[in-house]
Write a protein that holds these residues in place. Structure first.
Motif, PDB file in Angstrom:
ATOM      1  N   GLU A  85      50.534  18.608  73.017  1.00 52.31           N
ATOM      2  CA  GLU A  85      50.852  18.007  74.429  1.00 52.31           C
ATOM      3  C   GLU A  85      50.516  16.484  74.303  1.00 52.31           C
ATOM      4  O   GLU A  85      51.157  15.914  75.244  1.00 52.31           O
ATOM      5  CB  GLU A  85      49.781  18.500  75.580  1.00 52.31           C
ATOM      6  N   GLU A  86      49.895  15.817  73.390  1.00 49.21           N
ATOM      7  CA  GLU A  86      49.835  14.472  73.131  1.00 49.21           C
ATOM      8  C   GLU A  86      50.704  14.008  71.960  1.00 49.21           C
ATOM      9  O   GLU A  86      50.648  12.793  71.885  1.00 49.21           O
ATOM     10  CB  GLU A  86      48.338  14.090  72.983  1.00 49.21           C
ATOM     11  N   TYR A  87      51.351  14.829  71.354  1.00 50.78           N
ATOM     12  CA  TYR A  87      52.169  14.599  70.272  1.00 50.78           C
ATOM     13  C   TYR A  87      51.561  13.752  69.265  1.00 50.78           C
ATOM     14  O   TYR A  87      51.949  12.725  68.841  1.00 50.78           O
ATOM     15  CB  TYR A  87      53.505  13.704  70.751  1.00 50.78           C
ATOM     16  N   THR A  88      50.434  14.508  68.840  1.00 49.72           N
ATOM     17  CA  THR A  88      49.554  13.593  67.766  1.00 49.72           C
ATOM     18  C   THR A  88      48.736  14.556  67.030  1.00 49.72           C
ATOM     19  O   THR A  88      48.735  15.890  67.444  1.00 49.72           O
ATOM     20  CB  THR A  88      48.607  12.471  68.644  1.00 49.72           C
ATOM     21  N   THR A  89      47.834  14.197  66.494  1.00 53.13           N
ATOM     22  CA  THR A  89      46.751  14.843  65.858  1.00 53.13           C
ATOM     23  C   THR A  89      45.644  14.187  65.678  1.00 53.13           C
ATOM     24  O   THR A  89      45.439  12.936  65.831  1.00 53.13           O
ATOM     25  CB  THR A  89      47.191  15.202  64.080  1.00 53.13           C
ATOM     26  N   TYR A  90      44.406  14.753  65.851  1.00 55.78           N
ATOM     27  CA  TYR A  90      43.203  14.281  65.768  1.00 55.78           C
ATOM     28  C   TYR A  90      42.618  14.318  64.433  1.00 55.78           C
ATOM     29  O   TYR A  90      42.178  15.422  63.931  1.00 55.78           O
ATOM     30  CB  TYR A  90      42.102  14.926  66.894  1.00 55.78           C
ATOM     31  N   PHE A  91      42.693  13.229  63.560  1.00 51.12           N
ATOM     32  CA  PHE A  91      42.619  13.333  62.273  1.00 51.12           C
ATOM     33  C   PHE A  91      41.277  12.767  61.622  1.00 51.12           C
ATOM     34  O   PHE A  91      40.801  11.782  62.633  1.00 51.12           O
ATOM     35  CB  PHE A  91      43.805  12.769  61.491  1.00 51.12           C
ATOM     36  N   ARG A  92      41.075  13.110  60.637  1.00 48.76           N
ATOM     37  CA  ARG A  92      39.819  12.085  59.948  1.00 48.76           C
ATOM     38  C   ARG A  92      40.218  12.380  58.421  1.00 48.76           C
ATOM     39  O   ARG A  92      40.152  13.494  58.064  1.00 48.76           O
ATOM     40  CB  ARG A  92      38.434  12.902  60.364  1.00 48.76           C
ATOM     41  N   SER A  93      40.156  11.228  57.650  1.00 49.68           N
ATOM     42  CA  SER A  93      40.449  11.342  56.341  1.00 49.68           C
ATOM     43  C   SER A  93      39.644  10.104  55.578  1.00 49.68           C
ATOM     44  O   SER A  93      39.394   9.140  56.115  1.00 49.68           O
ATOM     45  CB  SER A  93      42.001  11.217  56.125  1.00 49.68           C
ATOM     46  N   VAL A  94      39.653  10.250  54.299  1.00 53.90           N
ATOM     47  CA  VAL A  94      39.019   9.327  53.484  1.00 53.90           C
ATOM     48  C   VAL A  94      39.897   8.979  52.327  1.00 53.90           C
ATOM     49  O   VAL A  94      40.695  10.052  51.700  1.00 53.90           O
ATOM     50  CB  VAL A  94      37.543   9.829  52.967  1.00 53.90           C
ATOM     51  N   ILE A  95      40.119   7.646  51.862  1.00 52.37           N
ATOM     52  CA  ILE A  95      40.646   7.376  50.657  1.00 52.37           C
ATOM     53  C   ILE A  95      39.813   6.765  49.788  1.00 52.37           C
ATOM     54  O   ILE A  95      39.205   5.405  50.087  1.00 52.37           O
ATOM     55  CB  ILE A  95      42.151   6.590  50.989  1.00 52.37           C
ATOM     56  N   ALA A  96      39.391   7.127  48.437  1.00 49.60           N
ATOM     57  CA  ALA A  96      38.872   6.290  47.399  1.00 49.60           C
ATOM     58  C   ALA A  96      39.653   5.756  46.553  1.00 49.60           C
ATOM     59  O   ALA A  96      40.801   6.387  45.845  1.00 49.60           O
ATOM     60  CB  ALA A  96      38.104   7.552  46.729  1.00 49.60           C
ATOM     61  N   PHE A  97      39.590   4.448  46.045  1.00 52.16           N
ATOM     62  CA  PHE A  97      40.206   3.909  45.231  1.00 52.16           C
ATOM     63  C   PHE A  97      39.154   3.341  44.079  1.00 52.16           C
ATOM     64  O   PHE A  97      38.245   3.124  44.358  1.00 52.16           O
ATOM     65  CB  PHE A  97      40.841   2.340  45.671  1.00 52.16           C
ATOM     66  N   GLY A  98      39.956   3.691  42.697  1.00 49.88           N
ATOM     67  CA  GLY A  98      38.930   3.214  41.557  1.00 49.88           C
ATOM     68  C   GLY A  98      39.642   3.201  40.262  1.00 49.88           C
ATOM     69  O   GLY A  98      40.865   3.696  40.002  1.00 49.88           O
ATOM     70  N   LYS A  99      39.016   3.006  39.371  1.00 46.83           N
ATOM     71  CA  LYS A  99      39.344   3.426  37.853  1.00 46.83           C
ATOM     72  C   LYS A  99      38.976   4.831  37.328  1.00 46.83           C
ATOM     73  O   LYS A  99      37.866   5.214  37.666  1.00 46.83           O
ATOM     74  CB  LYS A  99      38.809   2.290  36.762  1.00 46.83           C
ATOM     75  N   ILE A 100      40.046   5.365  36.759  1.00 50.50           N
ATOM     76  CA  ILE A 100      39.992   6.614  36.357  1.00 50.50           C
ATOM     77  C   ILE A 100      39.905   6.676  34.825  1.00 50.50           C
ATOM     78  O   ILE A 100      40.760   6.009  34.188  1.00 50.50           O
ATOM     79  CB  ILE A 100      40.882   7.552  36.884  1.00 50.50           C
ATOM     80  N   HIS A 101      39.107   7.716  34.269  1.00 49.27           N
ATOM     81  CA  HIS A 101      39.252   7.904  32.603  1.00 49.27           C
ATOM     82  C   HIS A 101      38.752   9.357  32.491  1.00 49.27           C
ATOM     83  O   HIS A 101      38.135   9.954  33.160  1.00 49.27           O
ATOM     84  CB  HIS A 101      38.152   7.007  32.097  1.00 49.27           C
TER      85      HIS A 101
END
Length: 163
Positions: A85-101
């Motif tokens: 009814e609000e044309y949306t989502t109630y979201f919660r998220s995280v993005i981690a950035f870094g070096k991978i090996h």
């Protein structure tokens, strides 16, 4: 070096971001893939001490991409509640950035796979866990993402409930 979030009222604290990473069970690892196309792969993980650990085979697209470029990001969606009814989502998220090996030290690899095993089967016995790890040890590849920047965001509707 990393962009500031535009919608400041929706920023999650570092503590909230870490809590999401600790309780999450899967996310999407984004790497620089073949022909410089983004390669994003869903994967299970464990978070420990500002690092993310993953496991997989010793060869394939993911491994080739990690060898090509050490920069990566990893996204975990904690909540995505659709509110039609609000044309949306109630979201919660995280993005981690870094070096991978790809991990090479066997002691560190053993610690990482044990943490991963305990996360996904916390009631297993140490004997069973070690048997499973030893059975898969030879073909096992452990991967570490050292987090340099952590960013979390939630829907404004969720942010307002905190005020």
């Amino acid at each position: 070096m990393f962009r500031e979030m535009r919608r400041k009222k929706q920023i999650l604290s570092e503590k909230e971001c870490v809590e999401i990473l600790e309780k999450g069970t899967a996310g999407v690892l984004a790497l620089l893939g073949d022909n410089d196309y983004p390669y994003a792969v869903p994967i299970s993980y464990v978070y420990y001490n500002s690092k993310l650990f993953f496991h997989g085979a010793k060869s394939g697209h993911k491994i080739d991409a990690i060898k090509k470029c050490s920069k990566a990001s990893f996204c975990v969606i904690d909540q995505d509640h659709i509110v039609p009814e609000e044309y949306t989502t109630y979201f919660r998220s995280v993005i981690a950035f870094g070096k991978i090996h790809i991990m090479e030290d066997e002691t560190e690899m053993k610690n990482a796979i044990e943490r991963l095993a305990v996360k996904y089967y916390p009631t297993d016995t140490e004997t069973n866990r070690n048997t499973a790890i030893n059975r898969e040890w030879k073909p096992l590849c452990m991967i570490e993402l050292d987090i340099e920047h952590l960013s979390g965001k939630e829907a404004i509707e969720l942010a307002k409930t905190k005020q």
